[in-house]
Design a protein around this motif. Structure first.
Motif, PDB file in Angstrom:
ATOM      1  N   PHE A 120       0.743  -1.289  -0.045  1.00 47.01           N
ATOM      2  CA  PHE A 120      -0.099  -0.050  -0.009  1.00 47.01           C
ATOM      3  C   PHE A 120       0.749   1.396  -0.115  1.00 47.01           C
ATOM      4  CE2 PHE A 120      -3.590  -2.567   1.740  1.00 47.01           C
ATOM      5  CZ  PHE A 120      -4.486  -2.535   0.673  1.00 47.01           C
ATOM      6  N   ILE A 154       2.233   1.997  -3.468  1.00 39.84           N
ATOM      7  CA  ILE A 154       0.881   2.360  -4.407  1.00 39.84           C
ATOM      8  C   ILE A 154       0.858   3.839  -4.045  1.00 39.84           C
ATOM      9  CG2 ILE A 154      -1.402   2.207  -5.073  1.00 39.84           C
ATOM     10  CD1 ILE A 154      -1.128  -0.996  -4.373  1.00 39.84           C
ATOM     11  N   ILE A 155       0.564   4.263  -2.744  1.00 43.40           N
ATOM     12  CA  ILE A 155       0.233   5.343  -2.422  1.00 43.40           C
ATOM     13  C   ILE A 155       1.439   6.532  -2.828  1.00 43.40           C
ATOM     14  CG2 ILE A 155      -0.403   7.113  -0.454  1.00 43.40           C
ATOM     15  CD1 ILE A 155      -1.777   4.865   0.704  1.00 43.40           C
ATOM     16  N   ILE A 182      -0.131   7.354  -6.397  1.00 41.27           N
ATOM     17  CA  ILE A 182      -1.523   7.390  -7.059  1.00 41.27           C
ATOM     18  C   ILE A 182      -2.028   8.175  -7.814  1.00 41.27           C
ATOM     19  CG2 ILE A 182      -2.432   8.040  -4.829  1.00 41.27           C
ATOM     20  CD1 ILE A 182      -4.369   5.345  -4.965  1.00 41.27           C
ATOM     21  N   GLN A 201      -9.067   3.993  -5.759  1.00 38.31           N
ATOM     22  CA  GLN A 201      -9.076   4.393  -4.562  1.00 38.31           C
ATOM     23  C   GLN A 201      -8.469   3.120  -3.454  1.00 38.31           C
ATOM     24  OE1 GLN A 201     -13.272   4.799  -3.173  1.00 38.31           O
ATOM     25  NE2 GLN A 201     -12.787   5.382  -1.325  1.00 38.31           N
ATOM     26  N   VAL A 202      -7.828   3.116  -2.535  1.00 32.53           N
ATOM     27  CA  VAL A 202      -7.177   2.139  -1.766  1.00 32.53           C
ATOM     28  C   VAL A 202      -8.065   1.831  -0.714  1.00 32.53           C
ATOM     29  CG1 VAL A 202      -5.417   1.605   0.140  1.00 32.53           C
ATOM     30  CG2 VAL A 202      -4.743   3.170  -2.245  1.00 32.53           C
ATOM     31  N   ARG A 214      -7.801  -0.203   2.238  1.00 27.87           N
ATOM     32  CA  ARG A 214      -7.127  -1.192   3.177  1.00 27.87           C
ATOM     33  C   ARG A 214      -7.926  -2.198   4.134  1.00 27.87           C
ATOM     34  NH1 ARG A 214      -2.006   0.938   4.447  1.00 27.87           N
ATOM     35  NH2 ARG A 214      -1.720   3.003   3.391  1.00 27.87           N
ATOM     36  N   VAL A 227      -7.239  -2.512  -4.221  1.00 30.75           N
ATOM     37  CA  VAL A 227      -7.463  -1.138  -4.822  1.00 30.75           C
ATOM     38  C   VAL A 227      -8.606  -1.384  -5.692  1.00 30.75           C
ATOM     39  CG1 VAL A 227      -6.337   0.460  -6.374  1.00 30.75           C
ATOM     40  CG2 VAL A 227      -5.085  -0.766  -4.549  1.00 30.75           C
TER      41      VAL A 227
END
Length: 285
Positions: free
Chosen positions: A92, A95-96, A103, A115-116, A118, A123
């Motif tokens: 994560f 990715i962010i 992202i 949109q993540v 969690r 995603v």
């Protein structure tokens, strides 16, 4: 990548033009391999940017064909897709990206929303179907990216499991102690939430064991003896010391610099560390 679509013979003849213009390889499943009225699979292979270009061209043909089809009644908008991509928790941060820059870049390049999620380890990609496929390809590239190996020795990364600040320690004391104890270079990769370890194979393995053991003590805090039924408090583990010691707690936030030059905030009451400035930070160092 591959997807199932309904294609007419006329559309199928345009594949050569798509391949020439995009540089990707495009193949259509034989009609004899599918049932009557069933969609045929289109498989696109090649470098990610060429696959993305070819995907957009194929979807454009599909959409133009659909628009020409007669309808007896108004139809709701159907050209919006949603793709759920499973993601490991350790990915994560990658990715962010720092400050959300990775992202944001993926969304700008693909033109869709990402949109993540969690709690569900995924995603969510939504928007134009072709853009969603582009976003999925770009996302996989980010996930699969690995650091270049060091020219001397070994380099590996392990998850900090959200304990980056505690691994660094007040004034960087913990990460320095672990590096001195193991002989390996230990660096926190803030953008991905990973711990990068490099050095000789033996030193790297020693550092992996040491960092993982330290993380375990933070995820399973030690309760102060005689504390009764109150909240448990973290007992800082000073690497290389004969016994753990308790620190004096006071309700203040302090700013410190990580070895990589990032500013982080240390709560002298709870031992908590974080990258973002806390709301109750009074500005004192």
């Amino acid at each position: 990548m591959s997807t199932r679509v309904r294609l007419s013979v006329t559309v199928g003849k345009k594949i050569n033009a798509i391949q020439t213009e995009s540089g990707a390889t495009v193949k259509i499943q034989n009609q004899s391999d599918v049932g009557p009225g069933q969609p045929r699979r289109v498989t696109i292979t090649g470098p990610p940017d060429r696959v993305a270009t070819a995907s957009r061209m194929v979807y454009a043909i599909i959409e133009s064909t659909t628009k020409r089809a007669p309808t007896s009644a108004p139809r709701q908008e159907t050209n919006k897709a949603e793709i759920l991509v499973p993601v490991q928790a350790a990915d994560f941060g990658k990715i962010i990206g720092r400050g959300g820059e990775t992202i944001r870049r993926l969304q700008e390049e693909s033109g869709v929303r990402m949109q993540v999620d969690r709690p569900n380890s995924q995603v969510v990609i939504s928007g134009d179907p072709s853009g969603c496929e582009v976003a999925r390809t770009l996302l996989q590239e980010v996930i699969d990216a690995i650091p270049e190996p060091s020219s001397a020795g070994t380099t590996t990364e392990i998850s900090a499991q959200g304990q980056e600040g505690r691994i660094i320690g007040k004034g960087g004391e913990n990460i320095k102690s672990m590096a001195e104890q193991t002989g390996a270079k230990i660096v926190i990769v803030k953008e991905t939430g990973m711990v990068r370890i490099s050095g000789s194979p033996d030193n790297v393995q020693a550092a992996i064991d040491t960092v993982n053991a330290f993380i375990e003590t933070q995820l399973n805090p030690v309760q102060r003896p005689g504390g009764g039924g109150g909240d448990s408090e973290y007992v800082p583990q000073h690497i290389g010391a004969s016994e753990p010691s308790l620190i004096e707690y006071k309700p203040l936030w302090e700013t410190h610099q990580s070895p990589e030059g990032y500013t982080y905030y240390y709560n002298t009451t709870t031992g908590e560390t974080q990258w973002d400035e806390p709301p109750d930070f009074d500005g004192n160092l």
